[in-house]
Design a protein around this motif. Structure first.
Motif, PDB file in Angstrom:
ATOM      1  N   GLY A   1       0.845  -1.014   0.004  1.00 40.03           N
ATOM      2  CA  GLY A   1      -0.151  -0.052   0.013  1.00 40.03           C
ATOM      3  C   GLY A   1       0.884   1.270   0.084  1.00 40.03           C
ATOM      4  N   GLU A   2       0.574   2.038   0.733  1.00 34.51           N
ATOM      5  CA  GLU A   2       1.624   3.461   1.006  1.00 34.51           C
ATOM      6  C   GLU A   2       2.372   3.290   2.288  1.00 34.51           C
ATOM      7  N   PHE A   3       2.566   2.018   2.576  1.00 40.17           N
ATOM      8  CA  PHE A   3       3.452   2.015   3.768  1.00 40.17           C
ATOM      9  C   PHE A   3       4.648   1.236   3.274  1.00 40.17           C
ATOM     10  N   THR A   4       5.946   1.497   3.992  1.00 43.33           N
ATOM     11  CA  THR A   4       7.175   0.720   3.877  1.00 43.33           C
ATOM     12  C   THR A   4       7.599   0.332   5.337  1.00 43.33           C
ATOM     13  N   ARG A   5       7.703  -0.853   5.835  1.00 43.93           N
ATOM     14  CA  ARG A   5       8.074  -1.028   7.036  1.00 43.93           C
ATOM     15  C   ARG A   5       9.061  -2.185   6.971  1.00 43.93           C
ATOM     16  N   LYS A   6       9.971  -2.118   8.067  1.00 50.93           N
ATOM     17  CA  LYS A   6      11.126  -3.289   8.112  1.00 50.93           C
ATOM     18  C   LYS A   6      10.763  -4.375   9.023  1.00 50.93           C
ATOM     19  N   TYR A   7      11.115  -5.527   8.696  1.00 51.91           N
ATOM     20  CA  TYR A   7      10.679  -6.764   9.550  1.00 51.91           C
ATOM     21  C   TYR A   7      12.158  -7.632   9.389  1.00 51.91           C
ATOM     22  N   SER A   8      12.378  -8.255  10.380  1.00 57.01           N
ATOM     23  CA  SER A   8      13.424  -8.958  10.629  1.00 57.01           C
ATOM     24  C   SER A   8      13.084 -10.458   9.896  1.00 57.01           C
ATOM     25  N   LEU A   9      14.016 -10.968   9.224  1.00 59.35           N
ATOM     26  CA  LEU A   9      14.032 -12.250   8.620  1.00 59.35           C
ATOM     27  C   LEU A   9      13.844 -13.193   9.838  1.00 59.35           C
ATOM     28  N   CYS A  10      12.950 -14.389   9.735  1.00 51.70           N
ATOM     29  CA  CYS A  10      12.990 -15.278  10.958  1.00 51.70           C
ATOM     30  C   CYS A  10      12.814 -16.534  10.564  1.00 51.70           C
ATOM     31  N   GLY A  11      13.046 -16.946   9.492  1.00 52.28           N
ATOM     32  CA  GLY A  11      12.889 -18.235   8.860  1.00 52.28           C
ATOM     33  C   GLY A  11      14.525 -18.822   8.851  1.00 52.28           C
ATOM     34  N   TYR A  12      14.509 -20.208   8.397  1.00 51.97           N
ATOM     35  CA  TYR A  12      15.744 -20.748   8.256  1.00 51.97           C
ATOM     36  C   TYR A  12      16.538 -20.137   6.942  1.00 51.97           C
ATOM     37  N   ASN A  13      17.790 -19.889   7.352  1.00 52.89           N
ATOM     38  CA  ASN A  13      18.495 -19.078   6.103  1.00 52.89           C
ATOM     39  C   ASN A  13      19.342 -20.200   5.234  1.00 52.89           C
ATOM     40  N   ASP A  14      19.030 -21.383   5.234  1.00 57.13           N
ATOM     41  CA  ASP A  14      19.341 -22.271   4.237  1.00 57.13           C
ATOM     42  C   ASP A  14      18.302 -22.664   3.307  1.00 57.13           C
ATOM     43  N   THR A  15      17.481 -22.057   3.479  1.00 57.39           N
ATOM     44  CA  THR A  15      16.087 -22.295   2.405  1.00 57.39           C
ATOM     45  C   THR A  15      16.164 -21.138   1.501  1.00 57.39           C
ATOM     46  N   PRO A  16      16.933 -21.063   0.286  1.00 62.98           N
ATOM     47  CA  PRO A  16      17.211 -19.797  -0.302  1.00 62.98           C
ATOM     48  C   PRO A  16      16.132 -19.341  -1.079  1.00 62.98           C
ATOM     49  N   ASN A  17      15.121 -20.250  -1.365  1.00 58.43           N
ATOM     50  CA  ASN A  17      13.793 -19.696  -2.194  1.00 58.43           C
ATOM     51  C   ASN A  17      12.601 -19.199  -1.427  1.00 58.43           C
ATOM     52  N   THR A  18      13.019 -19.107  -0.181  1.00 55.29           N
ATOM     53  CA  THR A  18      11.908 -18.321   0.634  1.00 55.29           C
ATOM     54  C   THR A  18      12.418 -17.230   1.367  1.00 55.29           C
ATOM     55  N   LEU A  19      11.664 -16.446   1.900  1.00 56.28           N
ATOM     56  CA  LEU A  19      11.947 -15.425   3.002  1.00 56.28           C
ATOM     57  C   LEU A  19      10.690 -15.279   3.819  1.00 56.28           C
ATOM     58  N   ASP A  20      10.933 -15.498   5.146  1.00 48.89           N
ATOM     59  CA  ASP A  20       9.933 -15.390   6.370  1.00 48.89           C
ATOM     60  C   ASP A  20      10.103 -14.251   7.092  1.00 48.89           C
ATOM     61  N   VAL A  21       8.949 -13.554   7.473  1.00 49.33           N
ATOM     62  CA  VAL A  21       8.791 -12.382   8.387  1.00 49.33           C
ATOM     63  C   VAL A  21       7.633 -12.804   9.318  1.00 49.33           C
ATOM     64  N   ALA A  22       7.826 -12.046  10.475  1.00 47.51           N
ATOM     65  CA  ALA A  22       6.665 -12.212  11.347  1.00 47.51           C
ATOM     66  C   ALA A  22       6.181 -10.765  11.511  1.00 47.51           C
ATOM     67  N   VAL A  23       4.733 -10.612  11.768  1.00 48.05           N
ATOM     68  CA  VAL A  23       4.279  -8.958  11.768  1.00 48.05           C
ATOM     69  C   VAL A  23       3.338  -9.022  13.075  1.00 48.05           C
ATOM     70  N   LEU A  24       3.537  -8.251  13.830  1.00 52.58           N
ATOM     71  CA  LEU A  24       2.736  -8.097  15.258  1.00 52.58           C
ATOM     72  C   LEU A  24       1.676  -6.962  14.894  1.00 52.58           C
ATOM     73  N   ARG A  25       0.541  -7.250  14.947  1.00 49.00           N
ATOM     74  CA  ARG A  25      -0.722  -6.168  14.700  1.00 49.00           C
ATOM     75  C   ARG A  25      -0.263  -5.054  16.017  1.00 49.00           C
ATOM     76  N   GLU A  26      -0.058  -3.830  15.570  1.00 47.57           N
ATOM     77  CA  GLU A  26      -0.136  -2.661  16.581  1.00 47.57           C
ATOM     78  C   GLU A  26      -1.400  -1.907  16.495  1.00 47.57           C
ATOM     79  N   GLU A  27      -2.310  -1.945  17.289  1.00 48.39           N
ATOM     80  CA  GLU A  27      -3.502  -1.227  17.057  1.00 48.39           C
ATOM     81  C   GLU A  27      -3.194   0.325  17.199  1.00 48.39           C
TER      82      GLU A  27
END
Length: 787
Positions: free
Chosen positions: A517-543
């Motif tokens: 959308g109109e947002f740019t947000r930074k999120y740490s990668l949290c998956g296994y870094n030996d799976t080169p075809n995917t990236l995983d992030v986790a997003v906390l909903r902040e009301e």
């Protein structure tokens, strides 16, 4: 997200202390301090074939273990890490460029006699001149390098490129260096300077001779031939200059300089013009020719990247920038210390000569993620040091970029099926400064030339933008492969490239920017870094946040496409410590988890301390139990369990590294508890921007005094120091512009700062030596900074 920016990996030896026990060994070879040099330093030879072929790889040992070392063979201190190289470039008051054109191999008396016969008198140029003369002359001669002026050369570059490709497009093979890449940049250079386009072969001989004479290691016999060519080159430059004086009208940088001389005779002298004429012919074409040859070799060796820019020419500027980072044509440059100083914690004596290894800095994994790979979506590629940095940054950098873009556009359009010829031996002219293959043999099937069936492609061209590609334009398009529940108000998102290709490698603590959308947000990668075809992030909903996390939770779904930047790492794990304490608060577990994975794989001694409100709100508990059983302590607040931070860090010492990601209060407490420890023990990263608001209505204007140039930049109320600097034409790197990443940090020499960032540690703020320009302001009327 944020880093404790003081925490740059350093050699374990304290600054200025010799790492060797002098009584335990015989100092066979020592540095100017009398300290024995290491075996790596003693063996270093920039004229060795391995170094010529891959300087960054040869200096890997130095970046890892001895980032500043003394080379007995050269008599130079060699600087190899990004931050150190950039710091030397930036500070032209301590590090003079006076030796940049000094002969690395002293001439014999016979060679000097030959040069004297030609009245050779190379004086100072923009490359090796100190302040204030350098900046005064640079400003006087900048007009020809303005974007609108450089664009005037585009039609000629396109015409030349088309003509040269026409010569071999139906041959099925070519040596791109000799049949294209040397002559076109030379012709463009002459046109830019206003020099007649004649004697091309002779000028190539002269140019090579100048390089060998200044930066090479010619034999005594070769010195005589080189001196003769350099002398002739000097006379040639003088004769052309005199012809121009007769009629200095028309286009050309040198003609413009002659016209300016009439206005500023004390600034632009006769000897200066003569020296710049000769140096300009070399500088304006040799680096571009080498850089393009390096880029084409790199792209053709990375076929998927070549195919990608063949399919989408809009990616060519990004490819050029990444090639300049990975395989630029300027390997190293030189400086001399004007006073006793330090670089990377190593004492450099007054008069000490430095070889600053750009090529090594551009492969520093402390700054570039997965630096040895080529990644045209690397959004900090333009922060490479191939053009230098600071007030002496290459004036012709944007002309070189334009030429390289046009060369790649023409070749990818007309010969997308081109490939490197097999079994070729890439050779390089031995010298310490410039690098590019002497030949680049390619071949292709003529019957597959696209113009045979689609001649209209010859009429197409991409619009040229002068300068490096905007960071906003560099991103990856990815698809959401999966969205899953990780904890209360926390979702996990798995991303894949649309074409299924692998992502670049990333290191623990790395993050990506999600552009949704109109947002740019930074999120740490949290998956296994030996799976080169995917990236995983986790997003906390902040009301009560700024809206980005709510948008992600409410809007995104599996199969959606979105843009990302990265991976990048501002929270890098030091893997050389003995033990580790990993502390996470809430969603701060994301980078901590990847660090724990890495430490487990290394067999390190580590423990995880994870605090949250309830177990159901704490993400990745199953993974922690599965992968880190016995090494993780949980502190759910609902169970009345609190982490005793004082006890957790009480046993920490210089062999310990503490990594924490969590709320401000947790980090501030740990900063207090660790004040007595060495500065490289505590590393932290915030997972959110500062919630504290500042009363900007009371902000007053202040002045930034730039130490290197004397320029004064006024920062108005409501304006950031970063934007004021950029508006004044001062190059300052930036990224998040929220006070989180520290990329826009500058060194403060005088004045008091109103710190509003989430980057600097408390101790750094109290020292008052750094300023994060995107958010912090001045408490005093003026602040002097090292720019």
């Amino acid at each position: 997200m944020q880093k404790n920016t003081v925490l740059i990996n350093k050699a374990e030896t304290p600054a200025g202390v010799c790492p060797f026990a002098h009584g335990a060994m015989a100092p066979a070879t020592t540095d100017p301090h009398g300290c024995p040099v290491s075996s790596g330093a003693e063996a270093f030879d920039p004229f060795d074939s391995a170094y010529q072929a891959d300087p960054a790889e040869v200096l890997r040992w130095s970046r890892d273990d001895e980032p500043v070392f003394f080379s007995p063979k050269l008599g130079y201190w060699v600087v190899t890490r990004y931050d150190d190289v950039k710091a030397v470039f930036r500070d032209n008051t301590v590090f003079s460029p006076a030796n940049a054109l000094e002969k690395i191999t002293p001439s014999s008396s016979e060679a000097e006699s030959i040069l004297k016969k030609y009245n050779y008198g190379m004086a100072r140029t923009l490359v090796n001149e100190d302040e204030p003369a350098h900046l005064e002359r640079r400003r006087a001669l900048m007009f020809s390098f303005a974007p609108e002026e450089l664009l005037h050369h585009e039609p000629m570059v396109r015409r030349l490129t088309r003509e040269y490709v026409n010569r071999f497009v139906n041959e099925g093979k070519a040596d791109l260096v000799n049949e294209m890449l040397w002559e076109i940049p030379l012709t463009v250079a002459l046109h830019f300077l206003g020099v007649p386009e004649e004697d091309m072969g002779t000028l190539r001989e002269y140019s090579i001779a100048h390089t060998v004479n200044t930066w090479g290691r010619p034999t005594p016999e070769q010195q005589l031939k080189v001196a003769d060519s350099v002398g002739k080159f000097w006379n040639y430059a003088g004769k052309v200059l005199e012809k121009m004086r007769d009629d200095p009208s028309g286009h050309g940088w040198m003609k413009y300089a002659i016209r300016r001389q009439k206005e500023l005779p004390e600034v632009i002298t006769d000897s200066y013009l003569h020296s710049m004429m000769m140096a300009g012919i070399v500088a304006a074409h040799e680096t571009t020719a080498h850089a393009t040859a390096n880029a084409l070799r790199l792209l053709l060796e990375n076929r998927s990247t070549w195919d990608r820019i063949c399919q989408d020419a809009s990616l060519i500027p990004q490819a050029v920038e990444e090639c300049l980072r990975h395989s630029g044509s300027i390997v190293a440059w030189r400086r001399v210390a004007l006073e006793d100083t330090e670089v990377g914690g190593v004492k450099i004596p007054k008069g000490g000569k430095l070889l600053i290894a750009n090529a090594s800095a551009n492969h520093d994994e402390r700054y570039f993620e997965d630096p040895d790979s080529i990644d045209i979506f690397r959004d900090n590629a333009s922060e490479h040091l191939s053009f230098g940095y600071g007030s002496h940054q290459c004036l012709g950098k944007n002309l070189a970029r334009m030429e390289m873009c046009i060369f790649l556009e023409e070749l990818t359009k007309r010969l997308p099926h081109m490939r490197l010829s097999d079994n070729q031996d890439f050779k390089y002219l031995p010298n310490i400064a410039f690098r590019g293959p002497e030949n680049l043999f390619v071949e292709w099937d003529v019957s597959l030339n696209p113009e045979k069936t689609a001649p209209e492609i010859l009429e197409t061209s991409q619009a040229i933008k002068i300068g490096a590609p905007s960071k906003e334009a560099v991103f990856r398009e990815v698809v959401i492969d999966q969205i899953r529940h990780e904890a209360d108000n926390v979702i996990g998102i798995t991303l894949k490239n649309q074409d299924g290709s692998d992502f670049p490698k990333w290191s623990p603590g790395a993050h990506i920017d999600l552009m949704v959308g109109e947002f740019t947000r930074k999120y740490s990668l949290c998956g296994y870094n030996d799976t080169p075809n995917t990236l995983d992030v986790a997003v906390l909903r902040e009301e009560n946040g700024r809206g980005g996390s709510r948008y992600i939770h409410d809007t995104l779904k599996q199969g959606d496409t979105l843009k990302i930047k990265g991976p990048k790492n501002n929270f890098r794990l030091d893997e050389k410590a003995e033990r580790y304490i990993l502390i996470a608060g809430g969603i701060g577990i994301t980078p901590i988890l990847t660090m724990a994975d890495r430490l487990a794989g290394l067999g390190k001694d580590y423990c995880i301390h994870y605090a949250g409100s309830t177990r159901s709100s704490m993400a990745f508990l199953n993974r922690l139990e599965q992968d880190h059983a016995g090494r993780c302590e949980l502190y759910p607040k609902s169970e009345d369990r609190r982490a005793d931070l004082k006890t957790l860090v009480s046993a920490a010492d210089a062999t310990t590294r503490i990594y924490v990601c969590g709320p401000d209060r947790m980090i501030e407490t740990l900063e207090e508890l660790c004040e007595h420890l060495p500065e490289d023990v505590l590393h932290f990263e915030h997972f959110a921007a500062k919630t504290e608001s500042y009363d900007t209505s009371q902000d007053k204007a202040f002045e930034l005094v730039l130490a290197n140039s004397g320029m004064v930049v006024t920062v108005e109320p409501g304006q950031t120091a970063l934007n004021a600097l950029k508006a004044a034409g001062v190059e300052v790197e930036s990224d998040c512009e929220e006070g989180l990443c520290g990329n826009c940090e500058v060194e403060v020499l005088e004045g008091e700062i109103d710190h509003r960032d989430n980057v600097l540690a408390r101790s750094e703020k109290s020292e008052n030596k750094r300023m994060v320009t995107c958010c912090s302001r001045a408490k005093t009327h003026s602040v002097k900074v090292a720019l």
